[in-house]
Design a protein around this motif. Structure first.
Motif, PDB file in Angstrom:
ATOM      1  N   LEU A 185      31.201  39.092  47.782  1.00  0.00           N
ATOM      2  CA  LEU A 185      32.012  40.006  46.977  1.00  0.00           C
ATOM      3  C   LEU A 185      33.495  39.852  47.298  1.00  0.00           C
ATOM      4  O   LEU A 185      34.345  40.087  46.444  1.00  0.00           O
ATOM      5  N   ALA A 186      33.812  39.459  48.509  1.00  0.00           N
ATOM      6  CA  ALA A 186      35.209  39.284  48.905  1.00  0.00           C
ATOM      7  C   ALA A 186      35.853  38.104  48.179  1.00  0.00           C
ATOM      8  O   ALA A 186      37.077  37.988  48.149  1.00  0.00           O
ATOM      9  N   GLN A 187      35.048  37.246  47.561  1.00  0.00           N
ATOM     10  CA  GLN A 187      35.565  36.072  46.848  1.00  0.00           C
ATOM     11  C   GLN A 187      35.892  36.361  45.386  1.00  0.00           C
ATOM     12  O   GLN A 187      36.342  35.484  44.667  1.00  0.00           O
ATOM     13  N   VAL A 188      35.664  37.584  44.941  1.00  0.00           N
ATOM     14  CA  VAL A 188      35.871  37.919  43.533  1.00  0.00           C
ATOM     15  C   VAL A 188      37.357  37.886  43.213  1.00  0.00           C
ATOM     16  O   VAL A 188      38.148  38.612  43.794  1.00  0.00           O
ATOM     17  N   ASN A 189      37.732  36.980  42.284  1.00  0.00           N
ATOM     18  CA  ASN A 189      39.125  36.874  41.843  1.00  0.00           C
ATOM     19  C   ASN A 189      39.258  37.035  40.333  1.00  0.00           C
ATOM     20  O   ASN A 189      40.075  37.791  39.867  1.00  0.00           O
ATOM     21  N   ARG A 190      38.457  36.297  39.586  1.00  0.00           N
ATOM     22  CA  ARG A 190      38.553  36.313  38.128  1.00  0.00           C
ATOM     23  C   ARG A 190      37.213  36.764  37.553  1.00  0.00           C
ATOM     24  O   ARG A 190      36.188  36.152  37.809  1.00  0.00           O
ATOM     25  N   ILE A 191      37.252  37.860  36.776  1.00  0.00           N
ATOM     26  CA  ILE A 191      36.030  38.457  36.232  1.00  0.00           C
ATOM     27  C   ILE A 191      36.085  38.479  34.707  1.00  0.00           C
ATOM     28  O   ILE A 191      37.124  38.782  34.121  1.00  0.00           O
ATOM     29  N   CYS A 192      34.949  38.190  34.109  1.00  0.00           N
ATOM     30  CA  CYS A 192      34.759  38.373  32.677  1.00  0.00           C
ATOM     31  C   CYS A 192      33.796  39.536  32.506  1.00  0.00           C
ATOM     32  O   CYS A 192      32.756  39.592  33.167  1.00  0.00           O
ATOM     33  N   ILE A 193      34.149  40.461  31.634  1.00  0.00           N
ATOM     34  CA  ILE A 193      33.288  41.615  31.394  1.00  0.00           C
ATOM     35  C   ILE A 193      32.589  41.420  30.058  1.00  0.00           C
ATOM     36  O   ILE A 193      33.233  41.386  29.017  1.00  0.00           O
ATOM     37  N   GLN A 194      31.281  41.249  30.119  1.00  0.00           N
ATOM     38  CA  GLN A 194      30.512  41.046  28.898  1.00  0.00           C
ATOM     39  C   GLN A 194      30.303  42.372  28.182  1.00  0.00           C
ATOM     40  O   GLN A 194      30.550  43.452  28.730  1.00  0.00           O
ATOM     41  N   ASN A 195      29.792  42.278  26.958  1.00  0.00           N
ATOM     42  CA  ASN A 195      29.493  43.487  26.184  1.00  0.00           C
ATOM     43  C   ASN A 195      28.402  44.295  26.868  1.00  0.00           C
ATOM     44  O   ASN A 195      27.473  43.735  27.433  1.00  0.00           O
ATOM     45  N   THR A 245      39.378  38.233  32.404  1.00  0.00           N
ATOM     46  CA  THR A 245      39.448  37.297  31.302  1.00  0.00           C
ATOM     47  C   THR A 245      38.340  37.594  30.303  1.00  0.00           C
ATOM     48  O   THR A 245      37.292  38.108  30.676  1.00  0.00           O
ATOM     49  N   GLU A 246      38.609  37.284  29.051  1.00  0.00           N
ATOM     50  CA  GLU A 246      37.580  37.443  28.026  1.00  0.00           C
ATOM     51  C   GLU A 246      36.831  36.134  27.810  1.00  0.00           C
ATOM     52  O   GLU A 246      35.844  36.105  27.097  1.00  0.00           O
ATOM     53  N   ASN A 247      37.308  35.078  28.438  1.00  0.00           N
ATOM     54  CA  ASN A 247      36.652  33.776  28.351  1.00  0.00           C
ATOM     55  C   ASN A 247      35.744  33.629  29.580  1.00  0.00           C
ATOM     56  O   ASN A 247      36.214  33.309  30.671  1.00  0.00           O
ATOM     57  N   CYS A 248      34.464  33.870  29.400  1.00  0.00           N
ATOM     58  CA  CYS A 248      33.532  33.850  30.528  1.00  0.00           C
ATOM     59  C   CYS A 248      33.363  32.454  31.132  1.00  0.00           C
ATOM     60  O   CYS A 248      32.894  32.333  32.267  1.00  0.00           O
ATOM     61  N   GLN A 249      33.749  31.407  30.408  1.00  0.00           N
ATOM     62  CA  GLN A 249      33.688  30.054  30.964  1.00  0.00           C
ATOM     63  C   GLN A 249      34.723  29.863  32.070  1.00  0.00           C
ATOM     64  O   GLN A 249      34.517  29.067  32.978  1.00  0.00           O
ATOM     65  N   ARG A 250      35.810  30.590  32.001  1.00  0.00           N
ATOM     66  CA  ARG A 250      36.879  30.466  32.988  1.00  0.00           C
ATOM     67  C   ARG A 250      36.713  31.429  34.157  1.00  0.00           C
ATOM     68  O   ARG A 250      37.460  31.362  35.134  1.00  0.00           O
ATOM     69  N   ALA A 251      35.773  32.320  34.091  1.00  0.00           N
ATOM     70  CA  ALA A 251      35.604  33.348  35.125  1.00  0.00           C
ATOM     71  C   ALA A 251      34.787  32.832  36.298  1.00  0.00           C
ATOM     72  O   ALA A 251      33.912  31.982  36.144  1.00  0.00           O
ATOM     73  N   ASP A 252      35.063  33.383  37.476  1.00  0.00           N
ATOM     74  CA  ASP A 252      34.260  33.094  38.664  1.00  0.00           C
ATOM     75  C   ASP A 252      32.973  33.923  38.636  1.00  0.00           C
ATOM     76  O   ASP A 252      31.924  33.466  39.059  1.00  0.00           O
ATOM     77  N   PHE A 253      33.117  35.151  38.144  1.00  0.00           N
ATOM     78  CA  PHE A 253      31.995  36.085  38.121  1.00  0.00           C
ATOM     79  C   PHE A 253      31.974  36.818  36.784  1.00  0.00           C
ATOM     80  O   PHE A 253      33.006  36.968  36.128  1.00  0.00           O
TER      81      PHE A 253
END
Length: 186
Positions: free
Chosen positions: A41-51, A78-86
């Motif tokens: 969890l400490a590695q979370v930097n970029r998140i995409c939130i799905q519907n 980010t809205e682009n889930c391909q670019r997200a880490d999580f």
């Protein structure tokens, strides 16, 4: 006579002391220990939130979660889930209940009758928000489900969404503290 009195006195003292001997000392319980947070969890930097669903309720909760996470300024969204880490996924359930109470009282005085009728109703809303954080491989790193019946200034949906985000942020913070407290692996 003296021995009878001393025997009675000894017996009375013994009976008074027995309850003290048989009482157990209260056991001291340690405060509950929270399970260790997932160190990833400490590695979370970029998140995409799905519907959280295609309906208006799912869209509303997703927007609330985005706003709260953006407000925290802890990571980029980010809205682009391909670019997200999580990816943060979720589900929303809203239940409503309706209760009605009625009370009547009547009386008659001679040929005339009179009465009083009182009624009240109450609408209760309940909401449950379930969210989980997964990595690109679909492994679940964190999950929580929180319910609410609403707060003083918020409805049930808003309260449950906010509580879920707060729990997520607390667990992220706990994971970061655990990572800094543990010595680096070699």
């Amino acid at each position: 006579m003296c021995t009878v009195k001393s025997t009675l006195l000894s017996s009375a003292l013994l009976l008074l002391c027995v309850p003290a001997w048989t009482q157990e000392k209260p056991k001291e319980t340690a405060p509950p220990v929270e399970p260790a947070a997932n160190p990833r969890l400490a590695q979370v930097n970029r998140i995409c939130i799905q519907n959280f669903g295609e309906d208006a309720l799912g869209v509303q909760v997703r927007e609330m979660v985005i706003a709260k996470l953006f407000e925290s300024k802890r990571f980029s969204l980010t809205e682009n889930c391909q670019r997200a880490d999580f990816i943060l996924k979720g589900f929303v359930l809203e239940k409503g209940g309706y209760t009605q109470r009625a009370e009547s009282e009547s009386f008659s005085a001679g040929s005339a009758s009179a009465g009083e009728h009182l009624s009240s109703s109450d609408v209760k809303q309940q909401a449950a928000v379930t969210i989980r954080l997964v990595d690109k491989d679909g492994e679940i790193l964190w999950a929580a489900s929180l319910e609410s019946v609403g707060g003083k200034t918020k409805g049930a949906i808003g309260d449950a969404a906010e509580r879920a985000v707060r729990k997520f942020l607390r667990d992220l913070e706990r994971a970061e503290k655990q990572n800094t407290a543990s010595p680096p692996k070699q």
